[in-house]
Design a protein around this motif. Structure first.
Motif, PDB file in Angstrom:
ATOM      1  N   ALA A  79       0.827  -1.202   0.000  1.00  0.00           N
ATOM      2  CA  ALA A  79       0.000   0.000   0.000  1.00  0.00           C
ATOM      3  C   ALA A  79       0.870   1.263   0.000  1.00  0.00           C
ATOM      4  O   ALA A  79       0.583   2.225  -0.722  1.00  0.00           O
ATOM      5  CB  ALA A  79      -0.926   0.007   1.216  1.00  0.00           C
ATOM      6  N   ILE A  80       1.937   1.263   0.795  1.00  0.00           N
ATOM      7  CA  ILE A  80       2.831   2.423   0.837  1.00  0.00           C
ATOM      8  C   ILE A  80       3.522   2.609  -0.512  1.00  0.00           C
ATOM      9  O   ILE A  80       3.653   3.723  -1.009  1.00  0.00           O
ATOM     10  CB  ILE A  80       3.850   2.275   1.974  1.00  0.00           C
ATOM     11  CG1 ILE A  80       3.136   2.406   3.315  1.00  0.00           C
ATOM     12  CG2 ILE A  80       4.967   3.295   1.861  1.00  0.00           C
ATOM     13  CD1 ILE A  80       3.988   2.081   4.508  1.00  0.00           C
ATOM     14  N   GLY A  81       3.973   1.512  -1.116  1.00  0.00           N
ATOM     15  CA  GLY A  81       4.612   1.593  -2.429  1.00  0.00           C
ATOM     16  C   GLY A  81       3.652   2.112  -3.494  1.00  0.00           C
ATOM     17  O   GLY A  81       4.019   2.913  -4.343  1.00  0.00           O
ATOM     18  N   GLY A  82       2.424   1.656  -3.433  1.00  0.00           N
ATOM     19  CA  GLY A  82       1.424   2.120  -4.389  1.00  0.00           C
ATOM     20  C   GLY A  82       1.115   3.594  -4.215  1.00  0.00           C
ATOM     21  O   GLY A  82       0.981   4.336  -5.192  1.00  0.00           O
ATOM     22  N   LEU A 124       1.723   6.489  -7.014  1.00  0.00           N
ATOM     23  CA  LEU A 124       0.667   7.398  -7.454  1.00  0.00           C
ATOM     24  C   LEU A 124       1.049   8.847  -7.203  1.00  0.00           C
ATOM     25  O   LEU A 124       0.748   9.728  -8.012  1.00  0.00           O
ATOM     26  CB  LEU A 124      -0.640   7.067  -6.735  1.00  0.00           C
ATOM     27  CG  LEU A 124      -1.327   5.786  -7.182  1.00  0.00           C
ATOM     28  CD1 LEU A 124      -2.555   5.514  -6.315  1.00  0.00           C
ATOM     29  CD2 LEU A 124      -1.721   5.863  -8.641  1.00  0.00           C
ATOM     30  N   SER A 125       1.727   9.095  -6.116  1.00  0.00           N
ATOM     31  CA  SER A 125       2.166  10.459  -5.818  1.00  0.00           C
ATOM     32  C   SER A 125       3.177  10.934  -6.852  1.00  0.00           C
ATOM     33  O   SER A 125       3.114  12.066  -7.312  1.00  0.00           O
ATOM     34  CB  SER A 125       2.778  10.518  -4.424  1.00  0.00           C
ATOM     35  OG  SER A 125       3.317  11.772  -4.185  1.00  0.00           O
ATOM     36  N   ALA A 126       4.114  10.067  -7.209  1.00  0.00           N
ATOM     37  CA  ALA A 126       5.132  10.433  -8.198  1.00  0.00           C
ATOM     38  C   ALA A 126       4.507  10.646  -9.570  1.00  0.00           C
ATOM     39  O   ALA A 126       4.866  11.585 -10.285  1.00  0.00           O
ATOM     40  CB  ALA A 126       6.205   9.355  -8.271  1.00  0.00           C
ATOM     41  N   VAL A 127       3.577   9.803  -9.942  1.00  0.00           N
ATOM     42  CA  VAL A 127       2.919   9.935 -11.241  1.00  0.00           C
ATOM     43  C   VAL A 127       2.059  11.193 -11.266  1.00  0.00           C
ATOM     44  O   VAL A 127       2.053  11.928 -12.247  1.00  0.00           O
ATOM     45  CB  VAL A 127       2.063   8.684 -11.541  1.00  0.00           C
ATOM     46  CG1 VAL A 127       1.161   8.907 -12.741  1.00  0.00           C
ATOM     47  CG2 VAL A 127       2.958   7.486 -11.771  1.00  0.00           C
ATOM     48  N   GLY A 128       1.377  11.475 -10.166  1.00  0.00           N
ATOM     49  CA  GLY A 128       0.526  12.664 -10.093  1.00  0.00           C
ATOM     50  C   GLY A 128       1.335  13.939 -10.166  1.00  0.00           C
ATOM     51  O   GLY A 128       0.951  14.899 -10.820  1.00  0.00           O
TER      52      GLY A 128
END
Length: 72
Positions: A22-25, A29-33
């Motif tokens: 969950a933390i990796g996901g 998502l934060s990096a992609v956003g």
């Protein structure tokens, strides 16, 4: 008794594994956003913005004080 301990250990491992996933996901998502929010890739920065960000290393008063105190 040993079966009970194995199930507890297995349960803990599953919990930690799911937490890490969950933390990796969330990090992905934060990096992609944030990569999508940067703007147009072909936009060039202005000369004033380039000089502000390209200052490099500057030895300020507090850094000089740190160097003086770090000497032996």
């Amino acid at each position: 008794m040993s079966k009970k301990t194995k199930s507890v250990k297995h349960s803990r491992r599953d919990f930690l594994l799911k937490g890490m996933v969950a933390i990796g996901g969330a990090a992905t998502l934060s990096a992609v956003g944030s990569a999508g929010a940067v703007g147009k890739p072909d936009a060039k920065p202005t000369a004033a913005a380039a000089t502000e960000t390209a200052k490099g290393y500057q030895e300020t008063a507090h850094i000089r004080e740190y160097y003086e105190r770090a000497r032996f």
